[in-house]
Design an enzyme around this catalytic site. Sequence first.
Site, PDB file in Angstrom:
ATOM      1  N   MET A 180      30.354  -9.338  13.750  1.00 45.01           N
ATOM      2  CA  MET A 180      31.470  -8.355  13.728  1.00 45.01           C
ATOM      3  C   MET A 180      30.837  -6.829  13.849  1.00 45.01           C
ATOM      4  O   MET A 180      30.865  -5.948  14.428  1.00 45.01           O
ATOM      5  CB  MET A 180      31.886  -8.358  12.216  1.00 45.01           C
ATOM      6  CG  MET A 180      32.895  -9.377  12.140  1.00 45.01           C
ATOM      7  SD  MET A 180      34.502  -8.890  12.866  1.00 45.01           S
ATOM      8  CE  MET A 180      35.487 -10.285  12.762  1.00 45.01           C
ATOM      9  N   LYS A 181      29.647  -6.561  12.960  1.00 46.53           N
ATOM     10  CA  LYS A 181      28.881  -5.261  12.724  1.00 46.53           C
ATOM     11  C   LYS A 181      28.507  -4.617  13.992  1.00 46.53           C
ATOM     12  O   LYS A 181      28.450  -3.459  14.057  1.00 46.53           O
ATOM     13  CB  LYS A 181      28.445  -5.098  11.359  1.00 46.53           C
ATOM     14  CG  LYS A 181      26.974  -5.742  11.497  1.00 46.53           C
ATOM     15  CD  LYS A 181      26.131  -5.430  10.198  1.00 46.53           C
ATOM     16  CE  LYS A 181      24.801  -6.149  10.168  1.00 46.53           C
ATOM     17  NZ  LYS A 181      24.167  -5.908   8.931  1.00 46.53           N
ATOM     18  N   GLY A 182      27.893  -5.638  14.869  1.00 46.22           N
ATOM     19  CA  GLY A 182      27.397  -4.953  15.943  1.00 46.22           C
ATOM     20  C   GLY A 182      26.255  -4.507  15.940  1.00 46.22           C
ATOM     21  O   GLY A 182      25.228  -4.754  14.920  1.00 46.22           O
TER      22      GLY A 182
END
Lengths: 516, 516, 260, 260
Positions: free
Chosen positions: D129-131
């Site tokens: 998600m956070k990349g």
Amino acid sequence: MPGPFVDDARVAQARGIASQVIEPVFDLIRRHTTISVERTVLRLFGMSDAGPGGIPLTNLMTDRLKAAGVLNRGAAYWYARALQLGAASPLDAVERIAALPAGKLAPLSAEMEGNLRAEVRREAEAAVDELRRRIDERDALRREYPMSPAPHRYVIVATGNIYDDVDQARAAAQAGADIIAVIRSTAQSLLDYVPHGATSEGYGGTYATQENFRIMREALDAESRRLKRYIQLTNYSSGLCMAEIAFAAAWEKLDMLLNDAMYGILFRDINMRRTFIDQYFSRRICALAGIIINTGEDNYITTADAYDAAHTVIASQFINEAFAKRAGLQDWQLGLGHSYEIDPHRPETLLLELSQAMLIRRCFPDAPLKYMPPTKHKETDIFFSHAYDVMADLVAIWTRQGIQLLGMMTEAMHTPLLGDRYVALKSAGYIHRAARGIDEEFVVREDGKIANRARFVFGKAMELLEECRQDGLVAAIGQGRFGDVKRSETGGKGLEGVMEKSPDYFNPFLDILEGR
Amino acid sequence: MPGPFVDDARVAQARGIASQVIEPVFDLIRRHTTISVERTVLRLFGMSDAGPGGIPLTNLMTDRLKAAGVLNRGAAYWYARALQLGAASPLDAVERIAALPAGKLAPLSAEMEGNLRAEVRREAEAAVDELRRRIDERDALRREYPMSPAPHRYVIVATGNIYDDVDQARAAAQAGADIIAVIRSTAQSLLDYVPHGATSEGYGGTYATQENFRIMREALDAESRRLKRYIQLTNYSSGLCMAEIAFAAAWEKLDMLLNDAMYGILFRDINMRRTFIDQYFSRRICALAGIIINTGEDNYITTADAYDAAHTVIASQFINEAFAKRAGLQDWQLGLGHSYEIDPHRPETLLLELSQAMLIRRCFPDAPLKYMPPTKHKETDIFFSHAYDVMADLVAIWTRQGIQLLGMMTEAMHTPLLGDRYVALKSAGYIHRAARGIDEEFVVREDGKIANRARFVFGKAMELLEECRQDGLVAAIGQGRFGDVKRSETGGKGLEGVMEKSPDYFNPFLDILEGR
Amino acid sequence: MAGESHPIRAYGDRRDDGVIQLSFTLPVPLSDKAKEAARQFCTRLGLLDVKVAAAEPAADNYTFFVVYGRADVSLDYSSIDVPEIVFRKLGFDELNKLIEDRVARRVVVLGACTGTDTHTVGIDAILNMKGYAGDYGLERYPWFEAYNLGSQVPNEELIRKAEEQKADAILVSQVVTQRDVHKDNGRQFIDVAKAHGLKGKTILLLGGPRVDHKLAMELGFDAGFGPGTKPSDVANYIVHALLKKMGKEPEDLHFEGEPA
Amino acid sequence: MAGESHPIRAYGDRRDDGVIQLSFTLPVPLSDKAKEAARQFCTRLGLLDVKVAAAEPAADNYTFFVVYGRADVSLDYSSIDVPEIVFRKLGFDELNKLIEDRVARRVVVLGACTGTDTHTVGIDAILNMKGYAGDYGLERYPWFEAYNLGSQVPNEELIRKAEEQKADAILVSQVVTQRDVHKDNGRQFIDVAKAHGLKGKTILLLGGPRVDHKLAMELGFDAGFGPGTKPSDVANYIVHALLKKMGKEPEDLHFEGEPA
Ligand code: B12
Ligand code: B12
Ligand SMILES: Cc1ncc(COP(=O)(O)O)c(C=O)c1O
Ligand SMILES: Cc1ncc(COP(=O)(O)O)c(C=O)c1O
């Protein structure tokens, strides 16, 4: 002078909570053993060879006992039975156990059983005495050639080949290193056995074997004499063979070991129960052998953000300390880990790093502390990375770290070249010389950013400890509280090696190590 | 927070002694002029061209007047006479003066004389107004593109070729430099004229010429606009042409100048009287033009030992300040020089350097201060030298230096390569970012080594100032008190260019600059 | 060892891996193409396994690179020819004694930093009382008569003064080296010395951070002294050279610390 | 620019001076002979004006050198061939829209750090998600279905799971590179993939700090991604590669940010 930042009472409170946090884990530890603990018992009895195909005898024997479902009585017990059967050598003992499906061994009379245990306990005591004697030899050499003052400069060698490692270690010692760490091959943590003999093929490191330990310690003893300065040696008591390696290290007179209560769980996906049990026995050996342990909190802030996760390091240190104290380790043996890892692109990172390091010093005034250099935000621009390391050198001397891993300007590329270590040692020498005593020159302002940050981080650490007490350490790990990594109690590698002790479980070494 | 270390009263006392020290020198300055001051007067009138063979018109004219023994009436006076004779251009003026042996010019009536002076004074006022207009332009650009916060990062370019210098200066600005110094060719200090035009052949630096100033400032103006950050330019008002260069720099909108009351005497063996007189006029120009001067005390500790001679730096700073204040410079214009030069092989050098830098900050709280990096003990091991520079970066931000010369890892080898500057700027950027505000985090312990050393150094500086007051500055220089170099009042180069002013000496610019 | 070959390679992580580090700037903006250029640049230098570790935007049109690679260069260390030490350098007292006994008069030396060079620290280190790195300067030797003329001394003036003092040796220091100004200056000194007939007669020494014996000889000096030179090295050299000129020592004698 | 030649040289102090810096260790004790060896070493690399700046005693039998010299290497910058950018990289919404419109189902990707490598930070940066560096990871794309298997995953297991999930792309991360273990591991992955008939069918990607497109192709992957890769680079690559495989985009299309 690290400020007070927080009251003594609050620090004591943190310590108190941590010892409550580990209580339920200790129930587990008391009730269980593991296949690697049992292998360690056999090693303590002197079973150090490998059998056909290079498989250690200890593995051959415990695997056999485990397959027969009787290992939970303790390898010592079966070792005793094999002796009683007339085993003349460790290999012979293994063969006898292997030949006789253990279940088929007739039970002994209470008296015979008692005698057998008493006899083996005496043998165990003799073995421990011999181990102590070896440790005394090491300590005598340490006294003869005093070490340089802390921070002790710690560098790694990691060629994959023990003979190349020796070359590099000698060079490093000559260039000013105080501690040599032989990094293990990437593959080793997950091996459920300790490889045997001298090795020359590892990746990102060299296999930890008893023979490799011996070869390196011998070379460093010679170098210590030449330089008239004792050079310490360290390796990894970590992964699936924590206790066995602790034994081999103690026997071969190592000075320190990487040994963490949770690293394997978080970073190697090793089963929680397995790790908790193994670490306890391994730490008991370290306690006996006067080995300094190095914990791995620094790793948390390579996966989690070092700024956001600062408090997880502190909370974990209290927990690691509580586990260590329960295993009989003294303050001087606690190389609690932390590191200079805050993203250097942020503002005021020196203040933030000083704050963190001072807070840790303040919480653990008598522990040597193990300080890691920047790694995650290292750049391939070696000149920048070198400057970045220099600041870590400064914080290390300022906050009186006991053990300082030197940063390498090529961290972002490869395991250190010989020249990289030279460069790092020369700079650290300069910074330590230039800044020694700086802590006594200044008083930290209690209303400054450093102090406020320290109080904030401590507060969050307390909250996390509280969470661990309330929900349990297992649950907290399940939530990814440490290093942003989530693990479950029954997940991970090595659970199959965990056994509930049978009521008549026998382990004379545990008794000796626990002072019973 | 640099500690108090010493009472305010003692600091004020040092300042008082320094102003007494320079009093006798000021007598000398008031009574004399020099050939280069007179050339500056002509430049102020707009005489900036060179004649045949590249010899500046100002030299042609003053040499002629000097040979005729009449220069001591002031070049302005003869310039006025040439105009009166109908000179149509500066070259024409020179030619007329050259043609007419000055002695043979008939004296004028008192009225004519008065009118002439009044007229030329008006011309001088117009010239100064034009100069002010140019300075205002510079200041407007500075307001439009604010500079980064101090320490301003100062790097040198020194290719010998102004066009290569421009290339390198632009690159440096892009990499984060705030100030570009174009280093002069080694040969220039001893030239008794300012070379003319754009130049491309210098050794260890590029000739300081008005045209070179223009070329570089133009390039930096463009770069300032592009980067939206004003980039300052500095050069050397030093050697035998201090005042002329100050004028050229002011005209071409430079922001700073290396300008010291004693450097030429000590390090260039230029005659004392010549230097004292020249520096006064050059500083008057700097005062008008809002140019920050950089003094050269850092040089003392390249010839003398930085630890032993620490106090000479402080004493000289008070003297340089006193001279500067007498020349109308404001505190914000005093880039008093010092440096990080204590032998890094000694213990506790960071403490010693902090002590010195804090003491200087404490004595001169409102001056920007110019901080030099290590140079003398730099090694050809660039990695060590880089680490060494990093510590100077730290002291610079800690003690809020206004102007910081960045150390180069190749200092011990060559004038900086483009890549060397990049490396230095990147590290300094990191250190400044990491440590900004550190001074507000700590209180220096008044009983520590830093404070004790500061008090000791200050005490010795007071003794030296006292010696200068009692025996005179000339005698102190004769004793080798500064930089271990001994010079005599009538020795050194350029004394022949010093003249006692005649009773009717005329210099309208001096009057204007002195606010008369 | 000579005779038997002793091949060496650069040592990075393991013996003979040949790993070396480079850094340089190319006058092109940072881009993938620039990185490829850096790689090709190193390949052209003969490096294998070139790793362009860092490519940094030093300016809009300049990229600064850090590269690691393997140099496929093996040297036979045994074949590297550097003169062997022949006899021991004498200490302060011994050397004075040698002058007293064999030269039987004070040795006169004059030194300066010539041209526009003002870097006196080096020549001071050799000549002045206090010396350098704990080693006394020539002024301190009772059997030397040393004159330090300081800096920015024109070559002509140094030579004139040397003639006046009947110098046995002249010491020239050159610290600024940009665009080889030290070589030009050195050459010019030798021209003047020749014109004055000093060449071959007076011992002519050159010193400085970028000077070595080879360079000094090429320029026409008798010897050259580089970084880290101690006054005692120079003192020893001068005395032996003088004894050789006086025919009191054989030409092929060498001493420890002599410029290589 | 192509066609017109554009010669470049290293830039030290002045244009085309060719100055470069080197450092390396030779397995010999510090001595004049060692310095001469270092000089010859650099001469053998073709450097001119070699200046052995520093020779440091790294150990009794090792000397660490810092050298400056001039590389007589001139490259024609215009002849350096690095693929030209062809079309613009799509943003988060645009790319999701493209998948929705053209692929018309969620794109399934599986990734892991394989072998004994535990360095998850890189693969997490791409998938989670956070990349990374402010760029969302693939899990965040509604039109991607991303599975991150973590670290120390055997190649066989990764391939088995990919078959189960009918993955469109498999992402392999390799961070440890000592003695080219990443290459061995990459090759072994490809062998298994071939055995399972995935090669040519599933998009196979390799990534890590020492990976580049060229290396990945050599090992048999479809593409390789090195340091600084953003998740969006990978997302774009996968979608276009998939559309090509589906015959919906021409083979010779390229996009910005694609591995070079
Ligand atoms: C101190 C110093 C100064 C001082 C000099 C004070 C003085 N009176 O000497 C000051 C501040 C005045 C100065 C000024 C300048 N300097 Co300056 N300075 C230095 C510095 C920092 C140290 C030099 C030094 O003292 N070394 C210590 C001595 C002991 O070492 P040494 O000279 O090598 O001497 C030893 C041996 O070489 C040998 N030796 C030397 N001479 C001789 C002679 C004989 C006969 C023998 C036998 C042996 C011998 O014995 C000595 C003892 O072992 C160097 C940088 C550095 N760290 O090296 C720059 C440096 C030398 N300076 C440099 C420059 C360019 C200048 C300026 C020209 C800059 C300018 N344009 O304004 C000015 C002007 C000076 C001039 N015209 O010459 C450059 C030269 C670049 C180059 N390679 O060409 C350097 C390298 C700095 C740099 N990286 O840019 N400088
Ligand atoms: C963090 C770290 C660790 C952590 C790992 C935690 C974790 N769960 O990941 C811990 C502390 C556990 C660790 C342990 C070890 N490490 Co480690 N570690 C590092 C470190 C400091 C940073 C790596 C990192 O996170 N980089 C940040 C990420 C974002 O970058 P990245 O991986 O390059 O990923 C980017 C691209 O490459 C790409 N990418 C990566 N993978 C993929 C995959 C695909 C498909 C795509 C498309 C893109 C892609 O996208 C990412 C984003 O841009 C490096 C040193 C450094 N500064 O590089 C050493 C380093 C990688 N470690 C190293 C070593 C040797 C080890 C150990 C083996 C040491 C030992 N023997 O004990 C151990 C064991 C680990 C093992 N068996 O693998 C060496 C490897 C040397 C080499 N070249 O072979 C390094 C280089 C340090 C060194 N100089 O020695 N390490
Ligand atoms: C406690 C601990 N154990 C082990 C390691 C090394 O990893 P492994 O031995 O699992 O490859 C580290 C690495 O930092 C560590 O901190
Ligand atoms: C005040 C001052 N002037 C001049 C110089 C440079 O020397 P010069 O211009 O005399 O070559 C320096 C060098 O540091 C200096 O400090």
